[in-house]
Design a protein around this motif. Structure first.
Motif, short mmCIF file in Angstrom:
data_model
loop_
_atom_site.label_atom_id
_atom_site.label_comp_id
_atom_site.label_asym_id
_atom_site.label_seq_id
_atom_site.Cartn_x
_atom_site.Cartn_y
_atom_site.Cartn_z
N UNK A 150 48.68 28.72 38.08
CA UNK A 150 48.51 27.42 37.45
C UNK A 150 48.48 27.47 35.93
N UNK A 151 48.48 28.69 35.40
CA UNK A 151 48.38 28.86 33.96
C UNK A 151 49.71 28.90 33.24
N UNK A 152 50.82 28.75 33.97
CA UNK A 152 52.13 28.70 33.32
C UNK A 152 53.08 27.88 34.19
N UNK A 153 54.18 27.46 33.59
CA UNK A 153 55.17 26.67 34.32
C UNK A 153 56.54 27.02 33.79
N UNK A 154 57.55 27.11 34.68
CA UNK A 154 58.88 27.53 34.29
C UNK A 154 59.91 26.45 34.63
N UNK A 155 61.05 26.50 33.90
CA UNK A 155 62.15 25.59 34.24
C UNK A 155 63.26 26.30 35.00
N UNK A 156 63.09 27.60 35.28
CA UNK A 156 64.09 28.37 36.01
C UNK A 156 65.22 28.88 35.15
N UNK A 157 65.21 28.51 33.86
CA UNK A 157 66.27 28.93 32.95
C UNK A 157 65.70 29.63 31.72
N UNK A 158 64.49 30.12 31.85
CA UNK A 158 63.91 30.94 30.79
C UNK A 158 62.88 30.28 29.92
N UNK A 159 62.65 28.97 30.09
CA UNK A 159 61.62 28.28 29.32
C UNK A 159 60.31 28.31 30.09
N UNK A 160 59.23 28.66 29.41
CA UNK A 160 57.92 28.79 30.03
C UNK A 160 56.90 27.99 29.21
N UNK A 161 56.06 27.23 29.90
CA UNK A 161 54.93 26.55 29.27
C UNK A 161 53.66 27.35 29.54
N UNK A 162 52.81 27.50 28.54
CA UNK A 162 51.56 28.24 28.69
C UNK A 162 50.54 27.68 27.71
N UNK A 163 49.27 28.05 27.89
CA UNK A 163 48.22 27.60 26.97
C UNK A 163 47.50 28.80 26.37
N UNK A 191 61.10 35.19 31.14
CA UNK A 191 60.91 34.25 30.04
C UNK A 191 61.83 34.60 28.87
N UNK A 192 62.47 33.57 28.34
CA UNK A 192 63.25 33.70 27.12
C UNK A 192 62.56 32.99 25.95
N UNK A 193 61.79 31.97 26.28
CA UNK A 193 61.03 31.24 25.26
C UNK A 193 59.75 30.72 25.90
N UNK A 194 58.64 30.98 25.24
CA UNK A 194 57.35 30.45 25.69
C UNK A 194 56.92 29.36 24.72
N UNK A 195 56.64 28.18 25.25
CA UNK A 195 56.12 27.07 24.46
C UNK A 195 54.61 27.05 24.67
N UNK A 196 53.89 27.25 23.58
CA UNK A 196 52.44 27.38 23.66
C UNK A 196 51.76 26.04 23.37
N UNK A 197 50.89 25.63 24.28
CA UNK A 197 49.96 24.54 24.03
C UNK A 197 48.63 25.17 23.65
#
Length: 344
Positions: A150-163, A191-197
């Motif tokens: 639950x601590x991350x989320x992916x779009x299947x194409x290398x973009x990852x959301x995390x906090x 992961x190719x790019x992690x977007x940090x919240x």
């Protein structure tokens, strides 16, 4: 070895769950225990309309699970036995990935009770990732990162959301930097790019929260699209956070440089429960084959949220399940489920 984690919209062979067995998840009374069992079972039954479900159950709760889940009647739900501390399969289970040969593998994160929280126990749950992988017949990719699904989320194409409040939590990964986490995400989930919240919702950052899971804050229903928890009431402490998130994603891009379409999904109108400000969120849903299993709250915003989900997941049936008993225990529908993608 090159690995990637498919989007949750990819085809799935199975969804894994765990059944509430003890402690605060069952509560202090039989009525509270029945409310928990009923809700977990309702999610399993709704999911099984679209995808087979396997539920991990303690030996002591097997009869209760059979009675609530209808195993033997509903052949799409299977019960397996293992000892558990809790029932949040998204966090204690493995994250399934695909290797360069198209084979399934399971990333086994280190689970330490959401950052070694004083109220948590994890003697059993720390072994569930490998247990599920073994049942799935899937090789394990071990990771030293203390992390939860639950601590991350992916779009299947290398973009990852995390906090930052989760992966960089001193109770989880003391001394690690963003670059360290990004490198491990690249190795394990592609992961190719992690977007940090910076953090998660207000309630989730309190004593009994996860310290900021992203899966009640934002989700990517498709490449270049992000759902944002939209708290519209300025009285709620998440109001400013929602505004900040919309501003952040308005200037963010995916791993391949595509600007995001920002889709706000409303927070329920209810603001508080007996414990304080709620973190009820429609972002916390399960996408599984032809369906979307969505949280409802007997709230005026339920219908608007369902319409948003229908729009961003065209062609899928949105099925609502009352999630208030889940949130009273610390999570939602996404938190209690873990998808196993199809291969081939």
């Amino acid at each position: 070895m090159t690995l990637h984690m498919p989007a949750e919209t990819a085809a799935q062979d199975r969804v894994w769950m765990a059944f509430p067995s003890s402690g605060y998840t069952l509560g202090d009374t039989e009525a509270e225990a029945e409310a928990a069992r009923d809700t977990w079972a309702a999610v399993a039954r709704a999911t099984s309309e679209f995808t087979p479900v396997t539920v991990v159950v303690t030996s002591a709760q097997t009869e209760q699970a059979q009675a609530h889940l209808g195993e033997g009647i509903n052949h799409e739900i299977t019960i397996v036995n293992a000892e558990l501390d809790d029932a949040w399969m998204r966090d204690i289970g493995p994250s399934f990935v695909i290797d360069e040969a198209g084979a399934l593998r399971a990333v086994d994160w280190v689970f330490n009770g959401w950052g070694a929280q004083e109220w948590a126990t994890w003697d059993h749950d720390e072994h569930i990732g490998r247990f599920v992988a073994d049942l799935a017949g899937t090789p394990v990719v071990s990771s030293d990162l203390r992390n939860e699904g639950g601590g991350f989320h992916v779009d299947g194409e290398g973009t990852v959301l995390a906090t930052r409040s989760v992966q960089l939590d001193p109770g989880r990964n003391p001394g690690l930097t963003e670059a360290d986490v990004e490198a491990e995400f690249a190795r394990t989930i592609g992961a190719k790019k992690v977007i940090w919240l910076d953090h998660g919702l207000h309630r989730d950052n309190q004593t009994f929260g996860t310290r900021g899971h992203v899966d009640i804050v934002a989700a990517m229903p498709g490449p270049g699209v992000v759902l944002i928890h939209d708290q519209r009431n300025p009285e709620h402490p998440d109001f400013e956070f929602s505004r900040t998130l919309k501003e952040q994603f308005a200037s963010e891009t995916t791993a391949d440089g595509t600007p995001f379409e920002v889709v706000p999904i409303p927070a329920p109108e209810v603001l508080r429960d007996e414990e304080g400000w709620v973190d009820y969120s429609y972002v916390n849903h399960l996408v599984t084959n032809g369906g979307v299993i969505a949280c409802t709250f007997d709230d005026p915003m339920d219908a608007e949220a369902a319409a948003v989900l229908e729009r961003v997941y065209p062609g899928r049936k949105v099925v609502g399940v009352d999630a208030r008993e889940l949130y009273a225990r610390g999570g939602g529908i996404h938190c209690i489920t873990q998808q196993q993608p199809s291969i081939g």
